[in-house]
Design a protein around this motif. Structure first.
Motif, PDB file in Angstrom:
ATOM      1  N   ARG A 210      10.236 -51.457 -70.571  1.00 28.32           N
ATOM      2  CA  ARG A 210       9.435 -51.619 -69.355  1.00 28.32           C
ATOM      3  C   ARG A 210      10.208 -52.397 -68.296  1.00 28.32           C
ATOM      4  NH1 ARG A 210       4.763 -55.973 -71.153  1.00 28.32           N
ATOM      5  NH2 ARG A 210       6.118 -57.281 -72.444  1.00 28.32           N
ATOM      6  N   TYR A 211      11.017 -53.371 -68.723  1.00 31.74           N
ATOM      7  CA  TYR A 211      11.815 -54.125 -67.760  1.00 31.74           C
ATOM      8  C   TYR A 211      12.955 -53.273 -67.200  1.00 31.74           C
ATOM      9  CZ  TYR A 211       9.246 -58.021 -69.743  1.00 31.74           C
ATOM     10  OH  TYR A 211       8.246 -58.853 -70.160  1.00 31.74           O
ATOM     11  N   ALA A 212      13.512 -52.418 -68.038  1.00 31.03           N
ATOM     12  CA  ALA A 212      14.557 -51.507 -67.564  1.00 31.03           C
ATOM     13  C   ALA A 212      13.987 -50.538 -66.534  1.00 31.03           C
ATOM     14  CB  ALA A 212      15.153 -50.746 -68.740  1.00 31.03           C
ATOM     15  N   VAL A 213      12.787 -50.017 -66.801  1.00 31.93           N
ATOM     16  CA  VAL A 213      12.142 -49.119 -65.843  1.00 31.93           C
ATOM     17  C   VAL A 213      11.847 -49.855 -64.542  1.00 31.93           C
ATOM     18  CG1 VAL A 213      10.068 -47.753 -65.382  1.00 31.93           C
ATOM     19  CG2 VAL A 213      11.178 -47.619 -67.617  1.00 31.93           C
ATOM     20  N   LEU A 214      11.355 -51.083 -64.648  1.00 29.28           N
ATOM     21  CA  LEU A 214      11.051 -51.865 -63.456  1.00 29.28           C
ATOM     22  C   LEU A 214      12.308 -52.110 -62.619  1.00 29.28           C
ATOM     23  CD1 LEU A 214       9.017 -53.525 -61.800  1.00 29.28           C
ATOM     24  CD2 LEU A 214       9.560 -55.482 -63.266  1.00 29.28           C
ATOM     25  N   ALA A 215      13.407 -52.470 -63.286  1.00 31.59           N
ATOM     26  CA  ALA A 215      14.653 -52.712 -62.558  1.00 31.59           C
ATOM     27  C   ALA A 215      15.151 -51.438 -61.888  1.00 31.59           C
ATOM     28  CB  ALA A 215      15.710 -53.259 -63.518  1.00 31.59           C
ATOM     29  N   ALA A 216      15.090 -50.315 -62.616  1.00 29.69           N
ATOM     30  CA  ALA A 216      15.530 -49.046 -62.038  1.00 29.69           C
ATOM     31  C   ALA A 216      14.653 -48.652 -60.862  1.00 29.69           C
ATOM     32  CB  ALA A 216      15.522 -47.952 -63.105  1.00 29.69           C
ATOM     33  N   ALA A 217      13.345 -48.900 -60.977  1.00 29.32           N
ATOM     34  CA  ALA A 217      12.433 -48.547 -59.884  1.00 29.32           C
ATOM     35  C   ALA A 217      12.692 -49.400 -58.650  1.00 29.32           C
ATOM     36  CB  ALA A 217      10.984 -48.720 -60.350  1.00 29.32           C
ATOM     37  N   VAL A 218      12.929 -50.701 -58.836  1.00 28.34           N
ATOM     38  CA  VAL A 218      13.218 -51.580 -57.699  1.00 28.34           C
ATOM     39  C   VAL A 218      14.495 -51.139 -57.006  1.00 28.34           C
ATOM     40  CG1 VAL A 218      13.870 -53.925 -57.050  1.00 28.34           C
ATOM     41  CG2 VAL A 218      11.952 -53.548 -58.627  1.00 28.34           C
ATOM     42  N   ALA A 219      15.528 -50.820 -57.799  1.00 29.86           N
ATOM     43  CA  ALA A 219      16.794 -50.368 -57.216  1.00 29.86           C
ATOM     44  C   ALA A 219      16.598 -49.055 -56.461  1.00 29.86           C
ATOM     45  CB  ALA A 219      17.832 -50.206 -58.318  1.00 29.86           C
ATOM     46  N   ALA A 220      15.816 -48.141 -57.030  1.00 29.54           N
ATOM     47  CA  ALA A 220      15.592 -46.852 -56.380  1.00 29.54           C
ATOM     48  C   ALA A 220      14.818 -47.010 -55.081  1.00 29.54           C
ATOM     49  CB  ALA A 220      14.839 -45.914 -57.330  1.00 29.54           C
ATOM     50  N   ILE A 221      13.787 -47.855 -55.099  1.00 31.63           N
ATOM     51  CA  ILE A 221      13.002 -48.064 -53.881  1.00 31.63           C
ATOM     52  C   ILE A 221      13.862 -48.722 -52.806  1.00 31.63           C
ATOM     53  CG2 ILE A 221      11.069 -49.380 -52.924  1.00 31.63           C
ATOM     54  CD1 ILE A 221       9.602 -48.885 -55.567  1.00 31.63           C
ATOM     55  N   ALA A 222      14.717 -49.689 -53.196  1.00 29.23           N
ATOM     56  CA  ALA A 222      15.617 -50.321 -52.223  1.00 29.23           C
ATOM     57  C   ALA A 222      16.556 -49.297 -51.609  1.00 29.23           C
ATOM     58  CB  ALA A 222      16.404 -51.435 -52.912  1.00 29.23           C
ATOM     59  N   PHE A 223      17.101 -48.421 -52.446  1.00 27.26           N
ATOM     60  CA  PHE A 223      17.994 -47.381 -51.929  1.00 27.26           C
ATOM     61  C   PHE A 223      17.256 -46.456 -50.966  1.00 27.26           C
ATOM     62  CE2 PHE A 223      19.181 -42.909 -52.327  1.00 27.26           C
ATOM     63  CZ  PHE A 223      20.465 -42.932 -51.796  1.00 27.26           C
ATOM     64  N   LEU A 224      16.042 -46.044 -51.348  1.00 27.44           N
ATOM     65  CA  LEU A 224      15.281 -45.143 -50.487  1.00 27.44           C
ATOM     66  C   LEU A 224      14.882 -45.816 -49.185  1.00 27.44           C
ATOM     67  CD1 LEU A 224      13.012 -43.572 -53.260  1.00 27.44           C
ATOM     68  CD2 LEU A 224      14.807 -42.392 -51.968  1.00 27.44           C
ATOM     69  N   PHE A 225      14.611 -47.108 -49.238  1.00 31.68           N
ATOM     70  CA  PHE A 225      14.276 -47.843 -48.005  1.00 31.68           C
ATOM     71  C   PHE A 225      15.457 -47.838 -47.041  1.00 31.68           C
ATOM     72  CE2 PHE A 225      14.053 -51.736 -45.490  1.00 31.68           C
ATOM     73  CZ  PHE A 225      12.776 -51.614 -44.940  1.00 31.68           C
ATOM     74  N   ILE A 226      16.642 -48.039 -47.580  1.00 32.30           N
ATOM     75  CA  ILE A 226      17.834 -48.027 -46.736  1.00 32.30           C
ATOM     76  C   ILE A 226      18.123 -46.617 -46.238  1.00 32.30           C
ATOM     77  CG2 ILE A 226      20.330 -48.411 -46.732  1.00 32.30           C
ATOM     78  CD1 ILE A 226      19.832 -50.622 -48.824  1.00 32.30           C
ATOM     79  N   ALA A 227      17.903 -45.629 -47.115  1.00 33.86           N
ATOM     80  CA  ALA A 227      18.259 -44.254 -46.773  1.00 33.86           C
ATOM     81  C   ALA A 227      17.243 -43.585 -45.860  1.00 33.86           C
ATOM     82  CB  ALA A 227      18.388 -43.420 -48.050  1.00 33.86           C
ATOM     83  N   ARG A 228      16.106 -44.249 -45.609  1.00 34.12           N
ATOM     84  CA  ARG A 228      15.057 -43.574 -44.842  1.00 34.12           C
ATOM     85  C   ARG A 228      15.481 -43.277 -43.407  1.00 34.12           C
ATOM     86  NH1 ARG A 228      13.935 -48.826 -43.759  1.00 34.12           N
ATOM     87  NH2 ARG A 228      12.673 -49.321 -41.894  1.00 34.12           N
ATOM     88  N   ARG A 229      16.461 -44.014 -42.885  1.00 34.81           N
ATOM     89  CA  ARG A 229      16.924 -43.767 -41.524  1.00 34.81           C
ATOM     90  C   ARG A 229      18.043 -42.741 -41.463  1.00 34.81           C
ATOM     91  NH1 ARG A 229      14.847 -47.594 -38.164  1.00 34.81           N
ATOM     92  NH2 ARG A 229      14.002 -49.487 -39.151  1.00 34.81           N
TER      93      ARG A 229
END
Length: 668
Positions: A443-462
């Protein structure tokens, strides 16, 4: 639909890698698994005895009673044993091939609808879905059923493609109907659950004139009925001797379709009293009962009325503690994709935008497939096993593939992708947290992967170009947990519960069984088969030393009797005798021991004709159900108990649902 860009060679390599991954998950060390579901494994051996036993799917070599399903799923297993010999790995080999073939065909179907990227994602999701991995490593019929329905979906997708000639479209539609009919001959009405989705997809997914559509569907309907019901008609109109159809109340295949193995699964019950043959569900020895969705040890409903093997029926069954970890990891995402597709379709229609019919047909096909199966499985009142949900996996995978590509090609898609990652990560956290003793770190691995993915998508949204990177950002955290469960299952100890295989930490019929002290010590898995080992249904795959002595004694003293030993027990208590002997050994009463085959009168005729001398019978709970009671009474009044000292055994000669069995000599 638009697609994410991939090099042509890269597409080919990617599909090859996914199919190899599927083969690895489904086939790793398959030669060490044992026999899977011994009920079907025994039938495979019996079906090799004659054309009649092969055609009808007889459980025993004498053709007394069949398995409680049509035989199509067992035919490839029989052929495999003809080629390689009667071994557990030979039975399971066709299952691996069928599972990989389903992954490949799903890619081809989704690719034609939503593009190459969507097809690859769909194939990957199907390959790593835990329940699919579990069932493809077993010899239950669901593996072939899924393959046939995915093949039918591929044929329908070909029929909907733009520019196809009317004649070819009709041909592909008829092929789809034929394949669904083959699915019916595999698992009866379970194959027809998807029919509304196929019907709507063709009605609204083609630009052909309405008259042509109706005519094509009429032709396909005729083919569907013939390919579905030919075996039922053959069985019920057979002029000579034939086995009793296991699971029915009157020995007919039609009763099996409409009762226990058909409508009974949806509305509850089978024959009178809830089970075939008129009996109720017996108690399991040791007081063990599968838990309901609440996680408590709730009693198993009589007659399977609450689907005790998959938790209580209701709107949240697909997410409960028994079923959730098998199928629901991406189910919330798939459902959100269906809702989004409906919203965008309505908005497009209001704007007057042109919707490609084939695109609409694909959404109706896969969305309808998912919704209809999910609703029926959720509210089914009859016997329900968690592995049935493998039927949801192809549709869920197709929708996730199409939805992910759809998001990846739109500038605003990164925002929606962040929401998708959050939803799947939160749900994965919930599922894993239900039993943190089994890979709780995940569950912690999934949480870390999700946070990293959301951060990447936030940056990539522009950014102006998203494509594969956005798709990867959605898929990596979403598939991390189910893929880990599947890998742990594939590379873990062999699952000894062939009756109801499941991945993950299930201390239920859906996976591992509790150890003697009530605490699971196997990591949520049942240890692999061992000599004389018994599962929760009372069956084993090998004979104990004492059971072997009983069989050898009966064979040696039966003279010219055709049937060397008749066992008055459920099929799971009889399977090992059939699997480990080349003599004619029969069980009585089918799977639960409650079928009216053979009758007490038939036993009497066999004994008087010299065709039967020895019967192994007990006094367990299933002996007191329906037709079994009359057989037990006949045995006790007509036959004489053989002293255990004659065959070198003890007074407690064997077990049937935990009850002691006694060897009887019948006739003179």
């Amino acid at each position: 639909m638009t697609d994410i860009s991939l090099p042509h060679r890269g597409r080919r390599y990617a599909l090859t890698a996914i199919c190899l991954l599927a083969a690895l998950l489904y086939g790793w060390s398959w030669w060490t698994w044992g026999w899977g579901n011994s009920y079907y494994s025994a039938a495979v051996k019996s079906m090799s005895a004659s054309v009649t036993t092969f055609l009808f799917g007889s459980f025993d070599p004498a053709g007394v009673v069949t398995v409680d399903k049509p035989p199509m799923a067992l035919w490839p297993q029989v052929v495999s044993t003809w080629i390689f010999g009667y071994h557990g790995w030979a039975l399971l080999l066709p299952q691996i091939v069928e599972g990989v073939a389903a992954v490949f065909l799903l890619h081809r179907a989704v690719r034609r609808w939503a593009g190459e990227g969507a097809g690859l994602i769909a194939a990957l999701v199907l390959a790593v879905t835990p329940v699919t991995v579990a069932i493809n490593r077993d010899n239950n019929p669901d593996t072939l059923l899924v393959l046939l329905l995915v093949a039918a979906a591929y044929a329908l997708t070909r029929a909907l493609r733009a520019g196809i000639t009317p004649r070819r479209a009709t041909g592909w539609l008829v092929l789809a109907a034929f394949l669904i009919g083959c699915g019916f001959t595999t698992k009866m009405l379970a194959a027809w659950v998807c029919l509304p989705a196929f019907l709507l997809a063709y009605l609204f997914g083609t630009s052909a004139p309405w008259r042509r559509r109706i005519g094509d569907l009429a032709a396909a309907g005729g083919v569907l009925l013939v390919s579905s019901l030919w075996w039922v008609a053959l069985v019920d109109l057979w002029p000579g001797d034939k086995p009793y159809i296991g699971g029915s109340t009157d020995g007919s295949a039609l009763d099996l379709v409409l009762g226990y193995n058909g409508l009974g699964r949806i509305f509850g019950g089978g024959g009178p009293g809830g089970m075939p043959g008129g009996g109720g569900m017996p108690e399991i020895p040791g007081g063990f009962q599968p838990p309901g969705s609440s996680g408590g040890d709730t009693p198993m409903p009589r007659g399977g009325g609450g689907g005790g093997f998959g938790g209580s029926s209701g709107p949240f069954r697909m997410f409960n503690e028994v079923v959730g970890g098998q199928i629901s990891w991406l189910l919330p995402l798939a459902l959100l994709i269906v809702v989004a597709a409906v919203v965008f379709a309505v908005r497009a229609r209001r704007r007057g935008a042109v919707i490609v019919p084939a695109d609409r047909g694909g959404w109706l096909l896969w969305g309808g497939w998912l919704l209809v199966n999910a609703v029926i499985f959720s509210f089914a009142s009859g016997i329900f096993h968690s592995y049935y949900t493998t039927m949801l996996a192809p549709a869920m995978a197709a929708l996730v593939g199409a939805g992910t590509v759809w998001l990846a090609r739109r500038p605003w898609g990164t925002v929606a992708a962040m929401g998708a990652v959050a939803v799947t990560a939160v749900w994965a956290w919930v599922l894993i947290s239900r039993d943190t003793s089994w890979n709780g770190w995940l569950r912690y691995a999934v949480l870390a992967a999700a946070v990293a993915a959301i951060a990447f998508l936030f940056i990539a949204r522009r950014g102006t170009r998203t494509g594969p990177a956005v798709a990867a950002a959605v898929l990596i955290p979403s598939l991390l947990a189910p893929a880990t469960w599947s890998l742990a299952y594939a590379f873990g100890p062999p699952d000894g519960n062939g009756v109801n295989p499941a991945a993950g930490p299930r201390n239920t019929f859906g996976g591992g069984m509790p150890a003697a002290g009530g605490r699971d010590t196997t990591g949520g898995r049942t240890p692999g088969p061992r000599p004389g080992g018994r599962g929760p249904m009372g069956g084993g795959t090998e004979l104990t030393a004492e059971q072997r002595r009983i069989l050898d004694y009966a064979v040696a003293h039966s003279g010219g009797a055709r049937i060397k030993l008749a066992i008055n027990s459920s099929a799971m208590g009889t399977a090992a005798y059939i699997m480990n002997s080349d003599e004619t050994v029969i069980g009585m009463g089918g799977f639960m021991g409650s079928d009216d085959a053979p009758t007490a009168d038939q036993l009497d005729r066999w004994v008087k004709a010299g065709e039967l001398r020895y019967v192994l019978s007990g006094s367990g709970p299933e002996r007191m159900m329906g037709a079994a009671q009359s057989r037990t009474t006949w045995i006790s009044r007509t036959c004489t108990a053989v002293p255990a000292t004659e065959y070198g055994g003890t007074e407690q000669s064997g077990t049937s649902f935990g009850g002691a069995q006694t060897l009887y000599r019948c006739g003179t």
